[in-house]
Design a protein around this motif. Structure first.
Motif, PDB file in Angstrom:
ATOM      1  N   LEU A   2       0.774  -1.253  -0.080  1.00  0.00           N
ATOM      2  CA  LEU A   2       0.015   0.071   0.258  1.00  0.00           C
ATOM      3  C   LEU A   2       0.915   1.064   0.052  1.00  0.00           C
ATOM      4  CD1 LEU A   2      -2.854  -0.937   2.291  1.00  0.00           C
ATOM      5  CD2 LEU A   2      -3.089  -0.482   0.106  1.00  0.00           C
ATOM      6  N   PHE A   3       2.230   1.267   0.649  1.00  0.00           N
ATOM      7  CA  PHE A   3       3.033   2.223   0.716  1.00  0.00           C
ATOM      8  C   PHE A   3       3.633   2.507  -0.798  1.00  0.00           C
ATOM      9  CE2 PHE A   3       7.617   3.362   0.009  1.00  0.00           C
ATOM     10  CZ  PHE A   3       7.582   4.466   0.483  1.00  0.00           C
ATOM     11  N   PHE A   4       3.838   1.634  -1.662  1.00  0.00           N
ATOM     12  CA  PHE A   4       3.981   1.903  -3.093  1.00  0.00           C
ATOM     13  C   PHE A   4       2.925   2.285  -4.024  1.00  0.00           C
ATOM     14  CE2 PHE A   4       7.387  -1.131  -1.700  1.00  0.00           C
ATOM     15  CZ  PHE A   4       8.413  -0.403  -2.200  1.00  0.00           C
ATOM     16  N   PHE A   5       1.663   1.928  -3.607  1.00  0.00           N
ATOM     17  CA  PHE A   5       0.569   2.122  -4.200  1.00  0.00           C
ATOM     18  C   PHE A   5       0.368   3.853  -4.004  1.00  0.00           C
ATOM     19  CE2 PHE A   5      -4.152   3.366  -3.896  1.00  0.00           C
ATOM     20  CZ  PHE A   5      -4.514   3.103  -4.931  1.00  0.00           C
ATOM     21  N   GLY A   6       0.431   4.359  -2.840  1.00  0.00           N
ATOM     22  CA  GLY A   6       0.219   5.553  -2.327  1.00  0.00           C
ATOM     23  C   GLY A   6       1.384   6.457  -3.027  1.00  0.00           C
ATOM     24  N   LEU A   7       2.587   5.978  -2.988  1.00  0.00           N
ATOM     25  CA  LEU A   7       3.696   6.629  -3.570  1.00  0.00           C
ATOM     26  C   LEU A   7       3.594   6.898  -5.117  1.00  0.00           C
ATOM     27  CD1 LEU A   7       6.445   7.765  -3.013  1.00  0.00           C
ATOM     28  CD2 LEU A   7       7.371   5.554  -3.509  1.00  0.00           C
ATOM     29  N   GLY A   8       3.101   5.523  -5.898  1.00  0.00           N
ATOM     30  CA  GLY A   8       2.858   5.945  -7.257  1.00  0.00           C
ATOM     31  C   GLY A   8       1.764   6.847  -7.578  1.00  0.00           C
ATOM     32  N   ASP A 128      -2.873   3.855   7.493  1.00  0.00           N
ATOM     33  CA  ASP A 128      -2.805   4.838   7.580  1.00  0.00           C
ATOM     34  C   ASP A 128      -1.318   5.363   7.309  1.00  0.00           C
ATOM     35  OD1 ASP A 128      -4.871   7.166   7.686  1.00  0.00           O
ATOM     36  OD2 ASP A 128      -4.177   7.622   9.351  1.00  0.00           O
ATOM     37  N   SER A 129      -0.307   4.679   8.438  1.00  0.00           N
ATOM     38  CA  SER A 129       1.062   5.043   8.384  1.00  0.00           C
ATOM     39  C   SER A 129       1.648   5.021   7.202  1.00  0.00           C
ATOM     40  CB  SER A 129       1.802   4.111   9.428  1.00  0.00           C
ATOM     41  OG  SER A 129       1.153   4.062  10.743  1.00  0.00           O
ATOM     42  N   ALA A 130       1.297   3.944   6.450  1.00  0.00           N
ATOM     43  CA  ALA A 130       1.874   3.770   5.081  1.00  0.00           C
ATOM     44  C   ALA A 130       1.710   4.717   3.937  1.00  0.00           C
ATOM     45  CB  ALA A 130       1.527   2.305   4.472  1.00  0.00           C
ATOM     46  N   MET A 131       0.324   5.250   4.022  1.00  0.00           N
ATOM     47  CA  MET A 131      -0.038   6.239   2.937  1.00  0.00           C
ATOM     48  C   MET A 131       0.283   7.675   3.450  1.00  0.00           C
ATOM     49  SD  MET A 131      -1.782   4.443   0.916  1.00  0.00           S
ATOM     50  CE  MET A 131      -2.683   5.673   0.059  1.00  0.00           C
ATOM     51  N   TRP A 132       0.697   7.917   4.684  1.00  0.00           N
ATOM     52  CA  TRP A 132       1.158   9.074   4.992  1.00  0.00           C
ATOM     53  C   TRP A 132       2.867   9.139   4.785  1.00  0.00           C
ATOM     54  CZ3 TRP A 132      -1.113  13.492   5.540  1.00  0.00           C
ATOM     55  CH2 TRP A 132      -2.326  13.629   6.086  1.00  0.00           C
ATOM     56  N   LEU A 133       3.239   7.925   4.987  1.00  0.00           N
ATOM     57  CA  LEU A 133       4.588   7.820   4.745  1.00  0.00           C
ATOM     58  C   LEU A 133       4.970   8.146   3.222  1.00  0.00           C
ATOM     59  CD1 LEU A 133       7.618   7.332   5.511  1.00  0.00           C
ATOM     60  CD2 LEU A 133       7.157   4.892   5.081  1.00  0.00           C
ATOM     61  N   ALA A 134       3.997   7.566   2.354  1.00  0.00           N
ATOM     62  CA  ALA A 134       4.166   7.894   0.889  1.00  0.00           C
ATOM     63  C   ALA A 134       3.743   9.102   0.519  1.00  0.00           C
ATOM     64  CB  ALA A 134       2.969   6.799   0.252  1.00  0.00           C
ATOM     65  N   ASN A 135       2.936   9.604   1.325  1.00  0.00           N
ATOM     66  CA  ASN A 135       2.658  11.227   0.974  1.00  0.00           C
ATOM     67  C   ASN A 135       3.845  12.109   1.309  1.00  0.00           C
ATOM     68  OD1 ASN A 135       1.681  14.133   1.598  1.00  0.00           O
ATOM     69  ND2 ASN A 135      -0.156  13.005   1.262  1.00  0.00           N
ATOM     70  N   GLY A 138       6.645  11.064  -1.357  1.00  0.00           N
ATOM     71  CA  GLY A 138       6.288  11.230  -2.822  1.00  0.00           C
ATOM     72  C   GLY A 138       6.350  12.981  -2.875  1.00  0.00           C
ATOM     73  N   SER A 139       5.922  13.559  -1.905  1.00  0.00           N
ATOM     74  CA  SER A 139       5.899  14.943  -2.171  1.00  0.00           C
ATOM     75  C   SER A 139       7.124  15.658  -2.079  1.00  0.00           C
ATOM     76  CB  SER A 139       5.038  15.869  -0.977  1.00  0.00           C
ATOM     77  OG  SER A 139       3.735  15.216  -0.938  1.00  0.00           O
ATOM     78  N   LEU A 140       8.179  14.971  -1.322  1.00  0.00           N
ATOM     79  CA  LEU A 140       9.557  15.512  -1.235  1.00  0.00           C
ATOM     80  C   LEU A 140      10.487  15.382  -2.375  1.00  0.00           C
ATOM     81  CD1 LEU A 140      10.303  15.212   2.464  1.00  0.00           C
ATOM     82  CD2 LEU A 140       9.770  17.151   1.502  1.00  0.00           C
ATOM     83  N   SER A 141       9.945  14.048  -3.080  1.00  0.00           N
ATOM     84  CA  SER A 141      10.863  13.607  -4.129  1.00  0.00           C
ATOM     85  C   SER A 141      10.394  13.658  -5.599  1.00  0.00           C
ATOM     86  CB  SER A 141      11.023  12.085  -3.872  1.00  0.00           C
ATOM     87  OG  SER A 141       9.887  11.400  -4.035  1.00  0.00           O
TER      88      SER A 141
END
Length: 387
Positions: A2-8, A128-135, A138-141
């Motif tokens: 889910l982290f990679f899903f959110g990051l993508g 929730d943690s995975a999605m916020w970490l992806a946020n 993703g936002s910074l990179s």
């Protein structure tokens, strides 16, 4: 995964917006593509809830990911053959957006079937943690990746993430119970009605949908989207840099809050978590609205943002625990529809108040909304003692 899903998803959105603006140099065109990526959620989220209760949820997740990846991969592919134009990009952006509500409903509906009830709260906190970490990442990179790799290469990477993710989701152990989830298209209106009746009768669940998906969306969503950049520019005098810091601190605080709730939240009543979230939201945004210093604003933002995981993790856990499996997709779809309808209303209302009345007023109204939600829940013994 889910982290990679959110990051993508984040990298794709940023890359798409950047490419459109770079090609057209038009804020109007940027607004069009942003609308087209959001519109499918509004149009299909309720229908996706019905579909979730009819078909195999695991296969629906896999199909959604593959379809989204396929839509995205067409952008660099058509660009390679030099036949890509803006209208094709608009169409593909809309089509990939259709897959999102189907995946979202399916993943939320399948969790109670693959995770024991006593583990649902930490599992939701982990999501929730995975999605916020992806946020955060993703936002910074995204900006660096666009400069170094180019938007077209990022489209390819995000497509691979989604299609590869579909293959990983095949590993989920899940047995589709056709008898329990057999719903005919001819009778689905009756099924929707029954699902809504169950929700209304379940007082704590009904109050959660009313407060979290309706009242908070109307008064807080606009502040969280267009309010922060305006506040940073005109009140804090910190410009885009200040806005970026506010967003980063909000995501970091929500991530930490989700991790804490995942570890200790199971020992606390969900009613307490929800009331604490509404109380913290009311106090935090009230103090924030009178801040004129960036450092103080960031400190308040960090503390205030804990409200989100407190309520959100409890909300999804309550939804999964209390709604019957055969109705979970429809109830999720109805709640998401409420949120999707009220989100643009909130943004428009906030913009009008900013323009015609005051920059501070929407923040004070948001604080009042949290107070109202707090008392709605506190006034009910079932809400206060929700386990």
């Amino acid at each position: 995964m889910l982290f990679f899903f959110g990051l993508g998803g984040i990298i794709f959105t940023v890359s798409l917006n950047w490419w459109v603006f770079d090609v057209t140099n038009s804020e109007f065109q940027l607004g069009i593509v942003s609308t087209l990526t959001f519109l499918p959620t509004l149009l299909f989220v309720f229908f996706s809830g019905i579909i979730t209760d009819i078909f195999n949820r695991k296969k629906l997740m896999i199909f959604s990911l593959i379809a989204r990846g396929a839509c995205i991969i067409f952008i660099p592919l058509l660009n390679f053959f030099q036949i890509l134009n803006l209208w094709i990009v608009y169409l593909l952006a809309f089509l990939q957006g259709i897959t999102f509500p189907f995946f979202l409903n399916a993943i939320n509906a399948i969790m109670p079937q693959i995770i024991k009830y006593e583990h649902l709260l930490p599992a939701n906190a982990l999501v929730d943690s995975a999605m916020w970490l992806a946020n955060i990442i993703g936002s910074l990179s995204s900006g660096f990746l666009i400069d170094s790799l180019g938007a077209m290469n990022l489209f390819t990477i995000t497509a691979i993430i989604f299609i590869g993710g579909a293959l990983i989701f095949k590993l989920i152990r899940y047995t589709f119970n056709r008898t329990a989830q057999k719903i005919s298209f001819n009778s689905f209106f009756s099924d929707i009605k029954n699902g809504m009746k169950l929700t209304v009768k379940d007082r704590p669940l009904f109050m959660l949908i009313l407060t979290w998906m309706a009242i908070i969306t109307i008064f807080v969503n606009g502040v969280a989207t267009i309010g922060w950049p305006v506040f940073s520019e005109r009140i804090l005098n910190a410009g885009a840099e200040g806005y970026g810091l506010l967003v980063a601190v909000n995501a970091l605080s929500s991530l930490i809050g989700s991790l804490i709730i995942g570890h200790w939240g199971s020992t606390i009543k969900k009613g307490v978590l929800i009331l604490s979230g509404f109380f913290l939201g009311a106090i935090g945004i009230f103090l924030f609205s009178f801040t004129t210093d960036l450092v103080i604003a960031l400190i308040i933002m960090f503390i205030w943002s804990f409200y989100f995981p407190l309520i959100n993790v409890a909300y999804w856990t309550v939804m999964m625990e209390r709604v019957p499996q055969e109705n979970l997709g429809k109830v999720n779809g109805a709640a998401f529809t409420i949120n999707a309808i009220f989100s643009p209303v909130s943004t428009m209302m906030t913009g009008i108040i900013f323009e015609e009345v005051s920059i501070i007023l929407p923040f004070l109204l948001a604080s009042l909304a949290f107070i109202i939600c707090f008392f709605i829940f506190f006034s009910s013994k079932e809400g206060r003692t929700l386990v």
